[in-house]
Scaffold this motif. Structure first.
Motif, mmCIF file in Angstrom:
data_model
loop_
_atom_site.group_PDB
_atom_site.id
_atom_site.type_symbol
_atom_site.label_atom_id
_atom_site.label_comp_id
_atom_site.label_asym_id
_atom_site.label_seq_id
_atom_site.Cartn_x
_atom_site.Cartn_y
_atom_site.Cartn_z
ATOM 1 N N TYR A 128 -1.959 -52.660 -6.226
ATOM 2 C CA TYR A 128 -3.276 -52.852 -6.868
ATOM 3 C C TYR A 128 -4.164 -53.749 -6.006
ATOM 4 O O TYR A 128 -5.319 -53.414 -5.723
ATOM 5 C CB TYR A 128 -3.091 -53.457 -8.264
ATOM 6 C CG TYR A 128 -4.410 -53.758 -8.946
ATOM 7 C CD1 TYR A 128 -5.126 -52.739 -9.572
ATOM 8 C CD2 TYR A 128 -4.945 -55.050 -8.936
ATOM 9 C CE1 TYR A 128 -6.345 -53.003 -10.178
ATOM 10 C CE2 TYR A 128 -6.164 -55.318 -9.543
ATOM 11 C CZ TYR A 128 -6.858 -54.291 -10.163
ATOM 12 O OH TYR A 128 -8.061 -54.556 -10.744
ATOM 13 N N TRP A 129 -3.627 -54.868 -5.555
ATOM 14 C CA TRP A 129 -4.475 -55.805 -4.798
ATOM 15 C C TRP A 129 -4.760 -55.294 -3.388
ATOM 16 O O TRP A 129 -5.830 -55.541 -2.831
ATOM 17 C CB TRP A 129 -3.878 -57.208 -4.800
ATOM 18 C CG TRP A 129 -4.059 -57.826 -6.154
ATOM 19 C CD1 TRP A 129 -3.094 -58.068 -7.089
ATOM 20 C CD2 TRP A 129 -5.309 -58.183 -6.763
ATOM 21 N NE1 TRP A 129 -3.665 -58.572 -8.238
ATOM 22 C CE2 TRP A 129 -5.016 -58.649 -8.071
ATOM 23 C CE3 TRP A 129 -6.646 -58.162 -6.360
ATOM 24 C CZ2 TRP A 129 -6.013 -59.090 -8.949
ATOM 25 C CZ3 TRP A 129 -7.630 -58.597 -7.231
ATOM 26 C CH2 TRP A 129 -7.311 -59.057 -8.502
ATOM 27 N N GLY A 130 -3.809 -54.547 -2.831
ATOM 28 C CA GLY A 130 -4.090 -53.908 -1.544
ATOM 29 C C GLY A 130 -5.224 -52.909 -1.683
ATOM 30 O O GLY A 130 -6.127 -52.824 -0.847
ATOM 31 N N MET A 131 -5.192 -52.168 -2.804
ATOM 32 C CA MET A 131 -6.254 -51.177 -3.046
ATOM 33 C C MET A 131 -7.587 -51.876 -3.241
ATOM 34 O O MET A 131 -8.604 -51.443 -2.676
ATOM 35 C CB MET A 131 -5.907 -50.339 -4.282
ATOM 36 C CG MET A 131 -6.817 -49.140 -4.481
ATOM 37 S SD MET A 131 -6.541 -47.905 -3.176
ATOM 38 C CE MET A 131 -7.948 -46.819 -3.414
ATOM 39 N N MET A 132 -7.610 -52.947 -3.995
ATOM 40 C CA MET A 132 -8.877 -53.655 -4.226
ATOM 41 C C MET A 132 -9.442 -54.173 -2.898
ATOM 42 O O MET A 132 -10.650 -54.079 -2.642
ATOM 43 C CB MET A 132 -8.665 -54.827 -5.199
ATOM 44 C CG MET A 132 -8.452 -54.405 -6.631
ATOM 45 S SD MET A 132 -9.865 -53.532 -7.355
ATOM 46 C CE MET A 132 -10.944 -54.903 -7.729
ATOM 47 N N LEU A 133 -8.553 -54.710 -2.068
ATOM 48 C CA LEU A 133 -9.024 -55.222 -0.778
ATOM 49 C C LEU A 133 -9.598 -54.085 0.068
ATOM 50 O O LEU A 133 -10.682 -54.208 0.657
ATOM 51 C CB LEU A 133 -7.853 -55.908 -0.043
ATOM 52 C CG LEU A 133 -8.149 -56.487 1.328
ATOM 53 C CD1 LEU A 133 -9.251 -57.540 1.255
ATOM 54 C CD2 LEU A 133 -6.879 -57.111 1.931
ATOM 55 N N GLY A 134 -8.874 -52.975 0.103
ATOM 56 C CA GLY A 134 -9.345 -51.834 0.894
ATOM 57 C C GLY A 134 -10.628 -51.238 0.328
ATOM 58 O O GLY A 134 -11.514 -50.825 1.084
ATOM 59 N N TYR A 152 2.479 -45.808 -6.635
ATOM 60 C CA TYR A 152 1.951 -46.517 -7.821
ATOM 61 C C TYR A 152 0.477 -46.170 -8.017
ATOM 62 O O TYR A 152 -0.390 -47.042 -8.139
ATOM 63 C CB TYR A 152 2.124 -48.035 -7.675
ATOM 64 C CG TYR A 152 3.554 -48.477 -7.488
ATOM 65 C CD1 TYR A 152 4.487 -48.286 -8.502
ATOM 66 C CD2 TYR A 152 3.978 -49.066 -6.303
ATOM 67 C CE1 TYR A 152 5.823 -48.669 -8.336
ATOM 68 C CE2 TYR A 152 5.301 -49.460 -6.119
ATOM 69 C CZ TYR A 152 6.209 -49.258 -7.144
ATOM 70 O OH TYR A 152 7.513 -49.639 -6.972
ATOM 71 N N MET A 153 0.207 -44.882 -8.046
ATOM 72 C CA MET A 153 -1.197 -44.452 -8.019
ATOM 73 C C MET A 153 -1.939 -44.744 -9.317
ATOM 74 O O MET A 153 -3.170 -44.738 -9.343
ATOM 75 C CB MET A 153 -1.292 -42.966 -7.658
ATOM 76 C CG MET A 153 -0.818 -42.656 -6.251
ATOM 77 S SD MET A 153 -1.647 -43.608 -4.951
ATOM 78 C CE MET A 153 -3.204 -42.761 -4.826
ATOM 79 N N ALA A 172 2.262 -40.132 -3.447
ATOM 80 C CA ALA A 172 3.117 -39.648 -2.356
ATOM 81 C C ALA A 172 4.582 -39.595 -2.792
ATOM 82 O O ALA A 172 5.107 -40.562 -3.353
ATOM 83 C CB ALA A 172 2.971 -40.559 -1.146
ATOM 84 N N ILE A 173 5.222 -38.442 -2.543
ATOM 85 C CA ILE A 173 6.638 -38.306 -2.899
ATOM 86 C C ILE A 173 7.421 -37.632 -1.774
ATOM 87 O O ILE A 173 6.871 -36.873 -0.984
ATOM 88 C CB ILE A 173 6.845 -37.513 -4.218
ATOM 89 C CG1 ILE A 173 5.980 -36.237 -4.225
ATOM 90 C CG2 ILE A 173 6.569 -38.385 -5.412
ATOM 91 C CD1 ILE A 173 6.254 -35.344 -5.427
ATOM 92 N N PHE A 174 8.732 -37.957 -1.746
ATOM 93 C CA PHE A 174 9.669 -37.407 -0.768
ATOM 94 C C PHE A 174 10.794 -36.712 -1.551
ATOM 95 O O PHE A 174 11.046 -37.080 -2.705
ATOM 96 C CB PHE A 174 10.311 -38.533 0.052
ATOM 97 C CG PHE A 174 9.338 -39.528 0.646
ATOM 98 C CD1 PHE A 174 8.848 -39.345 1.927
ATOM 99 C CD2 PHE A 174 8.928 -40.654 -0.068
ATOM 100 C CE1 PHE A 174 7.971 -40.262 2.490
ATOM 101 C CE2 PHE A 174 8.051 -41.571 0.491
ATOM 102 C CZ PHE A 174 7.571 -41.373 1.775
ATOM 103 N N SER A 175 11.502 -35.821 -0.878
ATOM 104 C CA SER A 175 12.667 -35.206 -1.554
ATOM 105 C C SER A 175 13.619 -36.270 -2.072
ATOM 106 O O SER A 175 14.218 -36.115 -3.132
ATOM 107 C CB SER A 175 13.461 -34.336 -0.574
ATOM 108 O OG SER A 175 12.715 -33.248 -0.173
#
Ligand SMILES: [Zn+2]
Length: 465
Positions: A128-134, A152-153, A172-175
Motif C-alpha cells: 500500500y505505501w509503496g503504491m502511494m509513493l509511486g 496484494y492488489m 500477478a500470479i505464478f503456477s
C-alpha cells in the motif's frame, strides 16, 4: 503541422490562479495539444478553453466564448500547454520500495538474488505505501493512468482510489501459487472492476510463460473469458527467453500464449523484445497491445521491442516504465525520450520516430494498448477528462520554437504544473491534493525497515526460463 506557440510567462502573480465559483470545470486559455486519431500528426490550438462536465471533456473552444460564472471551478491556464495525461502501460508501482537495491547485475541475478527474495517478504501494508509513493511520483510527472501488475492488489486499488488516478490492475500470479490463487485474483478483479467511480478497471495477470505452466495459463485464459476480462502478462522479454523456450519445447513464448488461449482475450504483453517476425505476424491476428519500457531494456542489457515491425503489422505499442528497480523512476517523459532516440539509433537514421509519432505513442496508442482508445489519450469532446497542464517557461525550453519538440526532448517532471483526472483536480500548481507526500515517504521507509527485519521467506520463484 505544428503552430509555433511562444510561452512568455505564466500567470501574473497578482491574479488568483484558481477561482472557485459554481458547477463545471473550465480550464481557461491554454494551448491545447491535438493529436489526430488516424495518423501521427499533431497541432496546437493556442488560446483555447477546455470545458469539463463531470468526468468528461465537453468541448475545446477558443477562449472568450465560455462565461466563467457558469462554472464551479475555473483554472486560469494562461501560458500553459494542455495535453492528455500520460499512460503507463506496464508497471509494478509498489516496487519503488526497492529502488536502488539491485544495480549492475544480470537479469538472472536481478530476479534470483534480489527481487524474488525481497518480494517473498512483502506484506500488504508495504505494498500500500509503496503504491502511494509511486502514485505521488507519477502524479507529479503527469502520469494519470497505470496498468499495474503486482501483489496484494486490493491494497493497490485502495491507494489508487485515494490518490484519484486511473488504473488497470492485475494481481500477478505464478503456477507455484496454485490454482486457488487464480480464483483469489478473479475475486479481486470482480470486486474492483469499475470501482472508484469507474477509474479502476481490472485484468488477470499471470506472470509469464516461463513462470506459469501451460495448464495454468489455460486456466487463467478460461477464467478471463468467463469474466469478460483481459490479460496482462510478460512474454518474450528477451531473445534469450525466446531461444530457451524454443530449445525446451519447440515453441516461442508468443506461440505459447496462442496455444494456451491467452490471446483469445484482449492481452497486454510486456515487453516482446524477443518477438520473432513470425510472432509478430501471429500477434497481428489478435487484440493485443505491447508495453515498451526502454529504460529497463537499457539497464538490464535486454533487446528492444521491435516497434517498427509491430506498427507495420498494426499492433499498438505503448510507453511504460516497468518497475522502479529496473528503471529507477516512474518518469514516462524519460521513457518517451529514450524510446524515440533508441529507435533513431537502431535504425541508423534520425528520420524515424518523428515527434508526432512519439507523441501519438505516448497518448492515443498507449490508450489503445490498455483497451481505452475511445475514451483516453486525447483532449476532445466525449473523452475522459484526464488532462495535464505543462509550464514550459523554464530555461531548458527557451527560446521555445517548438512546443512539441520540447514535449518529447526537453520536458522534465517539474514542468508538470497541474493534473486533472476524471474531471477532478488532483495536483494544482505543483501541489499534490490527494496524497500527503511527507507522510508517504515516512510510511514507505518504515515499510522497508519492517521488511528488512523479517526472516527470509521461502522464495516462490527462480528465474530459469
Ligand atoms: Zn514487468
Amino acid at each position: 503541422m505544428e503552430r509555433v506557440c511562444t510561452i512568455h510567462s505564466i500567470v501574473p502573480q497578482q491574479q488568483p490562479l484558481w477561482e472557485v465559483e459554481l458547477a463545471r470545470l473550465l480550464v481557461k486559455n491554454c494551448a491545447v495539444l491535438q493529436i489526430e486519431s488516424q495518423r501521427p500528426q499533431v497541432s496546437l490550438l493556442p488560446e483555447h478553453d477546455i470545458i469539463i462536465n463531470g468526468n468528461l471533456i465537453e468541448a475545446v473552444q477558443p477562449t472568450g466564448q465560455a462565461d466563467p460564472s457558469r462554472f464551479d471551478e475555473v483554472i486560469r491556464a494562461d501560458g500553459l500547454v494542455a495535453m492528455p495525461g500520460l499512460i503507463n502501460t506496464h508497471a509494478h508501482v509498489p516496487m519503488v520500495l526497492f529502488r536502488g537495491l539491485a544495480e549492475d547485475v544480470t537479469i538472472d541475478r536481478w530476479f534470483n538474488e534480489y527481487i524474488w527474495p525481497l518480494e517473498s517478504n512483502l506484506q500488504e501494508e508495504d505494498v500500500y505505501w509503496g503504491m502511494m509513493l509511486g502514485l505521488a511520483e507519477m502524479i507529479r510527472a503527469g502520469v494519470t493512468t497505470v496498468a499495474d501488475h503486482y501483489f496484494y492488489m486490493d491494497r493497490v486499488a485502495q491507494a489508487v482510489e485515494r490518490a484519484g488516478t486511473r488504473a488497470l490492475l492485475g494481481w500477478a500470479i505464478f503456477s507455484s501459487n496454485g490454482e486457488a490463487m487464480i480464483e483469489r485474483t478473479a475475486d479481486f478483479a470482480q470486486e474492483w472492476n469499475g470501482a472508484a467511480e469507474g477509474r479502476i478497471r481490472t485484468i488477470l495477470a499471470p506472470h509469464a510463460p516461463y513462470t506459469c505452466t501451460d495448464d495454468y495459463l489455460r486456466a487463467c485464459a478460461h477464467k478471463a473469458k468467463q469474466l469478460g476480462l483481459g490479460i496482462h502478462i510478460h512474454a518474450a522479454e528477451t531473445m534469450d527467453q525466446t531461444n530457451a523456450s524454443l530449445a525446451k519445447n519447440g515453441r516461442t513464448p508468443i506461440q505459447v500464449l496462442e496455444q494456451t488461449g491467452i490471446l483469445d482475450v484482449p492481452t497486454i504483453i510486456a515487453h516482446a523484445c524477443g518477438a520473432l517476425p513470425e510472432d509478430i505476424t501471429l500477434l497481428s491476428r489478435y487484440e493485443v497491445g505491447i508495453a515498451h519500457a526502454p529504460k529497463t531494456y537499457l539497464k538490464l542489457a535486454m533487446d528492444l521491442t521491435p516497434i517498427q515491425q509491430c506498427h507495420e503489422a498494426g499492433i499498438p505499442v505503448g510507453l511504460a516504465t516497468d518497475g522502479a528497480v529496473s528503471n529507477n523512476t516512474l518518469n514516462l517523459w524519460e521513457s518517451l525520450r529514450l524510446m524515440s532516440m533508441l529507435q533513431k539509433d537502431r535504425a541508423g537514421t534520425p528520420e524515424v520516430m518523428s515527434i508526432p509519432e512519439a507523441l501519438y505513442m505516448a497518448t492515443r496508442e498507449s490508450a489503445r494498448v490498455i483497451g481505452m482508445a475511445d475514451s483516453l489519450g486525447a483532449i476532445e469532446a466525449g473523452y475522459l477528462a484526464d488532462v495535464i497542464l505543462l509550464d514550459l517557461s523554464g530555461l531548458h525550453h527557451q527560446p521555445l520554437h517548438s512546443v512539441t519538440a520540447s514535449l518529447v526532448y526537453n520536458t522534465e517532471i517539474h514542468d508538470v504544473h497541474s493534473v486533472i483526472v476524471d474531471g477532478k483536480v488532483i495536483m494544482r500548481d505543483r501541489e499534490l491534493l490527494t496524497i500527503d507526500s511527507a507522510e508517504t515517504v515516512v510510511q514507505a521507509s518504515a515499510a522497508m525497515e519492517r521488511l528488512a527485519q523479517r526472516q527470509p521467506n521461502r522464495r516462490i520463484q527462480t528465474y530459469n526460463p
